[in-house]
Design an enzyme around this catalytic site. Structure first.
Site, PDB file in Angstrom:
ATOM      1  N   ILE A 173       0.970   6.997  -0.125  1.00  0.00           N
ATOM      2  CA  ILE A 173       0.264   5.910   0.678  1.00  0.00           C
ATOM      3  C   ILE A 173      -0.964   5.917   0.045  1.00  0.00           C
ATOM      4  CG2 ILE A 173      -0.623   5.409   2.875  1.00  0.00           C
ATOM      5  CD1 ILE A 173       1.805   7.400   3.688  1.00  0.00           C
ATOM      6  N   CYS A 174      -1.718   4.468  -0.039  1.00  0.00           N
ATOM      7  CA  CYS A 174      -2.916   4.384  -0.174  1.00  0.00           C
ATOM      8  C   CYS A 174      -3.647   3.922   1.035  1.00  0.00           C
ATOM      9  CB  CYS A 174      -3.022   3.225  -1.221  1.00  0.00           C
ATOM     10  SG  CYS A 174      -4.751   2.795  -1.678  1.00  0.00           S
ATOM     11  N   LEU A 175      -4.261   4.729   1.770  1.00  0.00           N
ATOM     12  CA  LEU A 175      -4.853   4.455   2.928  1.00  0.00           C
ATOM     13  C   LEU A 175      -6.246   5.248   2.855  1.00  0.00           C
ATOM     14  CD1 LEU A 175      -4.896   3.050   5.746  1.00  0.00           C
ATOM     15  CD2 LEU A 175      -3.562   5.175   6.337  1.00  0.00           C
TER      16      LEU A 175
ATOM     17  N   ASN B 130       0.721  -1.254  -0.040  1.00  0.00           N
ATOM     18  CA  ASN B 130       0.075   0.023  -0.087  1.00  0.00           C
ATOM     19  C   ASN B 130       0.796   1.238  -0.032  1.00  0.00           C
ATOM     20  OD1 ASN B 130      -1.348  -2.212   2.066  1.00  0.00           O
ATOM     21  ND2 ASN B 130      -2.881  -1.253   0.395  1.00  0.00           N
TER      22      ASN B 130
END
Ligand SMILES: [Zn+2]
Ligand SMILES: [Zn+2]
Lengths: 200, 380
Positions: free
Chosen positions: A91-93, A83
């Protein structure tokens, strides 16, 4: 008048730096300027993960519309994680995007990022190559992630010396250190495939 | 109606020209009401006492209407509003028949369709609605009243004063309904909330001029929550949705299929996602350009590569579909026809090949473009 953003960051900064709980979790926060718009975060890699022993630096930028919009956060320390982009640190959040809520704080963000290191979500990847490896070749993924922790995040745990010799092989051919490591990591440490990808 | 039946009147409900009146009464014994609602089964069978009472009071002629409808159109479908005369219940102009829904998510749509039928199509000024599903279906009053409130909030462009009566003959249910409505309009800050006044979750300071949200009960400074709602109309603590962040896409379906073929410009190993949209024709609601008029449905097919990019776009399209943002009602750009279901500025590849000029592939920048279009609508 002090903006909500500034007032909030002042309080949140204090909350983080005075919290024993966060110190125990190896979470730190540092102010980079006087108007509370740029900070540096630090999280320790969680135990029993390939990131254990590593220390990760985070760039945190506070938008003027904070806390109604989320802070902009990216990893400065290179990391091998489904992620997090191995190239840019993006960041993939969800809570840093559409699931952000004004009641969340930097404390929430730092704890969530630490939790993300412990429980990657390969089905919602930032780095497709890493996510694919996580799913299809988990053993190599773990070794690679641990290797990156050792090289970039200062861990002294298991270093995977044969990875280093492969990187050195490519450096000796004239390739850049980091590019070589990315190419090898992306190609399951197969030297031929890595070289091929570097020539393309 | 007897004066004692009138429990409460909320004038200017949700700041519109709406009087909302709560009555503890039988729906067959009202006066000064244009139409009443009969919640029934797909063949107008009597599931509950209220429906039976309405049919009996209207008299045998209404049975013939039921039969006619079933033989002409089949079963009455969920969400469809069928109007008949009131026959022996001649103090009313119409009876509106709907099927009691199986699931609570349909409640809001049913109330909206009832209001559209009553105020926009039949041009009436008052309606008496029951607490749908709280009888035999035993649905919670809370779900029902909240759906009713939401459907009233969607009522827009009202040109005259209208009256909505909530009618129920069970005093306990009507009391509960009243409490939900009062709390919606002005949530009380009670003793349980005292410790929440120390810190506003937004400014992290003492709460000043406290405002309690009516669905989730969370408390903020009024100025803080107002600012937050300007950015996004959800509760900052629990993400409960408050505003109408949604578009006006009419009811329809979105179906996904994987095709065993490769789109031009993609690697042979990548197969294809086919999306089919289906929007039946219907009647425009209060939030459409011509409320009360019919709109023409549409059927569309679109294609995406079944790789990570394509799957990402698909996920976002599904989200946009849920938020009613993918289509709208208006003039078609291709045929110039009005009152049709059309795309809402999020471009789709409706052909497999032919390139950008033919809405097909190959098109290197399509994924990036559609992501930007989705982001413009707040979908990312
Ligand atoms: Zn506040
Ligand atoms: Zn809430």
């Amino acid at each position: 008048m002090v903006s909500i953003a500034t007032a909030r960051i002042k309080r949140e900064f204090k909350e983080v730096v005075t919290s024993d709980e966060l110190t125990k979790c190896k979470i730190k926060l540092e102010l980079l300027n006087d108007n509370f718009t740029e900070l540096k975060g630090e999280i320790g890699g969680p135990p029993d993960t390939p990131y254990e022993g590593g220390t990760y630096q985070l760039e945190i930028k506070i938008p003027e519309t904070y806390p109604f919009n989320p802070p902009k956060v990216r990893f400065l320390t290179k990391i091998w994680h489904p992620n997090i982009s191995s190239v840019t640190g993006a960041i993939c959040l969800d809570i840093l995007k559409d699931q952000w809520a004004a009641a969340m704080t930097l404390r929430t963000v730092l704890l969530s990022l630490q939790a993300l290191l412990a429980t990657p979500e390969p089905d919602d990847p930032q780095d497709a190559v890493v996510a694919n490896q996580y799913k299809t070749n988990n053993k190599i993924f773990v070794k690679t992630a641990r290797h990156w922790t050792n090289i970039y995040a200062g861990s002294t745990l298991a270093a995977e010396p044969e990875f280093d010799s492969k990187v050195k092989q490519l450096i000796d051919m004239g390739f850049d250190n980091h590019k070589s490591r990315v190419a090898l990591s992306s190609h399951l440490w197969n030297v031929e495939h890595a070289i091929e990808s570097l020539y393309n | 109606m007897l004066a004692s039946d009138k429990i409460h009147q909320f004038s200017k409900f949700t700041n519109q020209n709406i009087d909302l009146i709560v009555l503890n009464s039988s729906i067959t014994e009202l006066s000064n009401v244009d139409c009443i609602v009969n919640c029934t089964g797909p063949c107008f069978e009597h599931y509950g006492g209220v429906s039976k009472a309405i049919t009996e009071a209207a008299g045998p002629k209404i049975l013939k209407e039921y039969k006619n409808y079933n033989s002409q159109f089949g079963e009455l479908e969920a969400g469809i509003v069928h109007d008949t005369h009131a026959f022996n219940l001649n103090q009313y102009k119409y009876i509106l028949h709907v099927v009691t829904p199986k699931h609570k998510t349909y409640l809001e749509m049913i109330y909206s369709n009832l209001f559209t039928k009553c105020f926009n199509e039949l041009n009436l000024e008052s309606i008496a609605v029951p607490l749908i599903g709280t009888g035999l279906a035993r649905r919670a009053i809370n779900d029902c009243v909240n759906s009713l409130i939401e459907s009233i909030r969607y009522l827009k462009n009202l040109t005259k004063n209208i009256k909505i009566y909530i009618v129920n003959n069970n005093p306990d249910q009507i009391k509960e309904c009243l409490e939900i409505l009062k709390n919606f309009l002005n949530p009380e800050i009670n003793d349980n909330d005292k410790d929440k006044l120390d810190e506003c979750p937004i400014c992290l300071d003492n709460v000043s001029d406290a405002k309690k949200l009516n669905k989730c009960g969370h408390i903020f400074c009024k100025s803080c929550i107002d600012k937050s709602f300007n950015v996004k109309q959800v509760c900052p603590l629990c993400n409960m949705v408050y505003g109408v962040n949604e578009g006006n896409q009419p009811n329809g379906t979105m179906n996904i299929k994987i095709l065993n073929l490769t789109l031009p410009g993609y690697d042979k190993s990548v197969n294809t996602i086919e999306i089919s949209y289906l929007f039946p024709s219907g009647v425009q609601q209060a939030n459409h350009p011509n409320p009360g008029q019919r709109y023409h449905g549409t059927q569309r097919v679109a294609y995406l590569p079944n790789d990570n990019d394509g799957k990402k776009v698909l996920g976002l399209l599904q989200k946009a579909f849920e938020k009613k943002l993918l289509f709208t009602i208006g003039q078609s750009r291709t045929t110039n026809r009005n009152n049709v279901v059309t795309w809402n500025d999020i471009h789709h590849k409706t052909s497999i090949d032919g390139g950008p000029a033919n809405f097909g592939y190959p098109d290197n920048s399509y994924i990036q473009r559609v992501l930007a279009e989705l982001a413009d609508k707040g979908i990312q």
